[in-house]
Design a protein around this motif. Structure first.
Motif, short mmCIF file in Angstrom:
data_model
loop_
_atom_site.label_atom_id
_atom_site.label_comp_id
_atom_site.label_asym_id
_atom_site.label_seq_id
_atom_site.Cartn_x
_atom_site.Cartn_y
_atom_site.Cartn_z
N ALA A 418 4.36 5.23 11.81
CA ALA A 418 3.82 6.09 10.75
C ALA A 418 4.23 5.61 9.37
O ALA A 418 3.47 5.73 8.40
N GLY A 419 5.44 5.05 9.25
CA GLY A 419 5.90 4.57 7.95
C GLY A 419 5.02 3.45 7.41
O GLY A 419 4.64 3.46 6.23
N GLU A 420 4.69 2.48 8.27
CA GLU A 420 3.85 1.37 7.82
C GLU A 420 2.43 1.86 7.51
O GLU A 420 1.81 1.40 6.55
N LEU A 421 1.93 2.79 8.31
CA LEU A 421 0.59 3.32 8.05
C LEU A 421 0.56 4.07 6.72
O LEU A 421 -0.38 3.90 5.91
N SER A 422 1.57 4.87 6.45
CA SER A 422 1.58 5.64 5.20
C SER A 422 1.65 4.73 3.97
O SER A 422 1.05 5.03 2.93
N GLU A 423 2.33 3.58 4.08
CA GLU A 423 2.43 2.67 2.94
C GLU A 423 1.06 2.09 2.59
O GLU A 423 0.71 1.97 1.40
N ILE A 424 0.29 1.70 3.59
CA ILE A 424 -1.06 1.18 3.33
C ILE A 424 -1.94 2.27 2.74
O ILE A 424 -2.69 2.05 1.78
N TRP A 425 -1.85 3.46 3.29
CA TRP A 425 -2.67 4.57 2.78
C TRP A 425 -2.29 4.92 1.34
O TRP A 425 -3.16 5.22 0.52
N LYS A 426 -1.00 4.88 1.01
CA LYS A 426 -0.59 5.16 -0.37
C LYS A 426 -1.17 4.13 -1.34
O LYS A 426 -1.64 4.49 -2.43
N ARG A 427 -1.15 2.87 -0.94
CA ARG A 427 -1.73 1.83 -1.81
C ARG A 427 -3.21 2.07 -2.03
O ARG A 427 -3.73 1.90 -3.14
N ALA A 428 -3.92 2.46 -0.97
CA ALA A 428 -5.36 2.69 -1.08
C ALA A 428 -5.67 3.84 -2.03
O ALA A 428 -6.67 3.81 -2.76
N VAL A 429 -4.81 4.87 -2.04
CA VAL A 429 -5.04 6.04 -2.89
C VAL A 429 -4.58 5.79 -4.32
O VAL A 429 -5.26 6.18 -5.28
N LEU A 430 -3.45 5.12 -4.50
CA LEU A 430 -2.81 5.04 -5.81
C LEU A 430 -3.02 3.73 -6.55
O LEU A 430 -2.88 3.68 -7.77
N ASP A 431 -3.35 2.65 -5.83
CA ASP A 431 -3.45 1.33 -6.45
C ASP A 431 -4.91 0.92 -6.57
O ASP A 431 -5.52 0.43 -5.61
N ARG A 432 -5.51 1.11 -7.74
CA ARG A 432 -6.92 0.82 -7.93
C ARG A 432 -7.22 -0.68 -7.75
O ARG A 432 -8.26 -1.04 -7.20
#
Length: 475
Positions: A418-432
């Motif tokens: 879950a930790g690795e998945l959340s990091e990718i998802w955070k980048r997709a939401v926050l990093d344009r």
């Protein structure tokens, strides 16, 4: 030796090769002998062995049914085979030319079958094409959207249901999509005089010990195909030691790159958009197979929510698991909305319908494709077509080449927890910048891989034309 035999031997030795020779051999070749599956010692032996271990097989099936709640593991309609819609099957038999039976497992294969059928009918005009599918829900979807299509269930791999299928459908050409390890069906059809073709094929190397045990079985299975169309050179190289020189073998690429996004009706599309509504970004998890996988997805989602507002679209592989998923969401304190029973103010949207996931991906900003922790994976290219980053578990399964291609292009990401998945998802939401880069690379990847559909349809057209020259329908 006859003139035909001499030419065929020279062709096999690569001393004679020309379109004229190939056409002559194709037209002059006699129709295959029809001895029937009951006369094949291999099939008889395999079925006797199956009877001997039937108590263990029954326990295995029941355990899988209990674990996955999958009725297809014990569905009696896969034993007592008959046409799902007899009138449509009768209409297919009345059409001129050979009867083509395309076989696939579930909804992913149905999408391939729809597109292949469209292309064949566009090139050849009215032609008798039936679909054989394994999953009950997929059969229902096919019957709903294609009410005039001849349909039947994929039989359990035993001689009795296979013979029932072949006798009730009477195909001249059987096309297997991707999956082919149904020995009774493949070998039985070949022994009955049915031309057999594998499309979008794949073959994985096994450990030497396992490969040695299965070698005779694999050779018998693969040699029953008249034509084999593989996804890549890697798959062909793995299968090559088991093939015969006279078989037609080609590399076509992966048909999934050529699939168009399945259109919804205007009403269904508007309803889906209204259900998801406006609000924070949506993260999507599609085709999840088991509770442990959904637990991981929910843990990752909660971690992202701690940093930025977001919502979750969750699509279990089997919609009948929705009650189990709802109980899981209650433990997390999350409010859910079912596609089949919408409610407002939801944190998680559960897509408990079939045929809408590929369309729904467009409303998300990042995706996770399930089946890669306990299963053999699912198609990861659908979200990439929308320019979305796609994540998946550590098991490569059937989609190793597709996953590795996505990783090389920077649009696919393998996650262990879950930790690795959340990091990718955070980048997709926050990093344009990250999101824009994935969007551009994803579109280029899909466009570069297209072309398999044209090659596949051309090969099937050649098979159908050859059958017409030999007299058409099998007896």
């Amino acid at each position: 030796m006859t003139e035909l035999g001499i030419l065929d031997r020279l062709r096999r030795r690569r001393r004679v090769s020309s379109p004229i020779v190939e056409a002559y051999l194709e037209e002059a070749a006699p129709a295959p002998k029809k001895s029937g599956p009951w006369s094949d010692p291999f099939l008889i032996g395999m079925n006797l062995a199956g009877i001997a271990i039937s108590p263990f097989l029954a326990v295995h099936k029941l355990r899988r049914f209990a674990g996955y709640r999958n009725i297809d593991e014990i569905n009696p309609e896969r034993w007592f085979i008959k046409p799902v819609n007899p009138q449509a099957t009768a209409a297919v038999r009345a059409l001129p030319g050979p009867h083509v039976m395309i076989v696939g497992a579930s909804f992913g294969e149905l999408l391939l079958m729809e597109r292949v059928t469209e292309e064949l009918e566009a090139k050849l005009g009215p032609i008798g094409i039936s679909w054989v599918l394994r999953d009950r829900e997929t059969i229902r979807q096919a019957a709903k959207f294609h009410p005039n299509r001849s349909l039947a269930y994929w039989p359990f791999d035993s001689l009795y249901p296979v013979v029932r299928l072949l006798r009730s459908m009477r195909p001249d050409l059987m096309v297997m999509t991707e999956r082919y390890r149904a020995a009774n069906l493949v070998v039985g059809a070949s022994r009955s005089g049915v031309s057999t073709v594998l499309i979008n094929g794949r073959w994985r190397r096994r450990p030497p010990f396992v490969e040695g045990i299965q070698r005779g079985f694999a050779r018998k299975l693969l040699s029953s195909f008249r034509t084999l169309l593989f996804q890549s050179q890697t798959h062909l190289d793995s299968a090559k030691p088991l093939l015969n020189p006279e078989q037609v073998v080609k590399i076509t690429g992966d048909l999934k790159y050529d699939l168009r996004q399945k259109d919804l009706s205007p009403e269904a599309a508007a309803s889906l958009a209204a259900w998801l509504g406006d609000g924070p970004p949506i993260l999507a998890a599609g085709s999840t197979d088991v509770p442990a996988e959904e637990e991981m997805v929910l843990s990752a989602f909660m971690a992202v929510r701690e940093e930025t507002p977001c919502r979750l679209l969750l699509a279990p592989r089997r919609p009948n698991r929705r009650d189990e998923v709802l109980k899981m969401l209650e433990r997390y304190g999350l409010k859910a909305s079912l596609r089949s029973s919408p409610t407002e103010g939801a944190d998680v949207f559960i897509l408990d319908t079939m045929g809408e996931l590929a369309w729904a991906y467009r409303y998300s900003v990042a995706t996770y494709v399930g089946g890669s922790f306990s299963g053999m994976g699912h198609n990861v290219i659908e979200p990439v077509g929308y320019g979305l980053p796609v994540t998946y578990g550590m098991r490569r399964g059937h989609f190793e080449s597709m996953q590795k291609l996505c990783e090389r292009h920077g649009v696919g990401f393998r996650v262990a927890d879950a930790g690795e998945l959340s990091e990718i998802w955070k980048r997709a939401v926050l990093d344009r910048e990250f999101a824009d880069g994935v969007r551009a690379k994803g579109a280029a990847l899909v466009e570069a891989q297209r072309g398999a559909m044209r090659t596949t349809v051309d090969a099937l057209e050649a098979e159908i034309v050859a059958l017409r020259k030999r007299g058409g329908r099998a007896a």
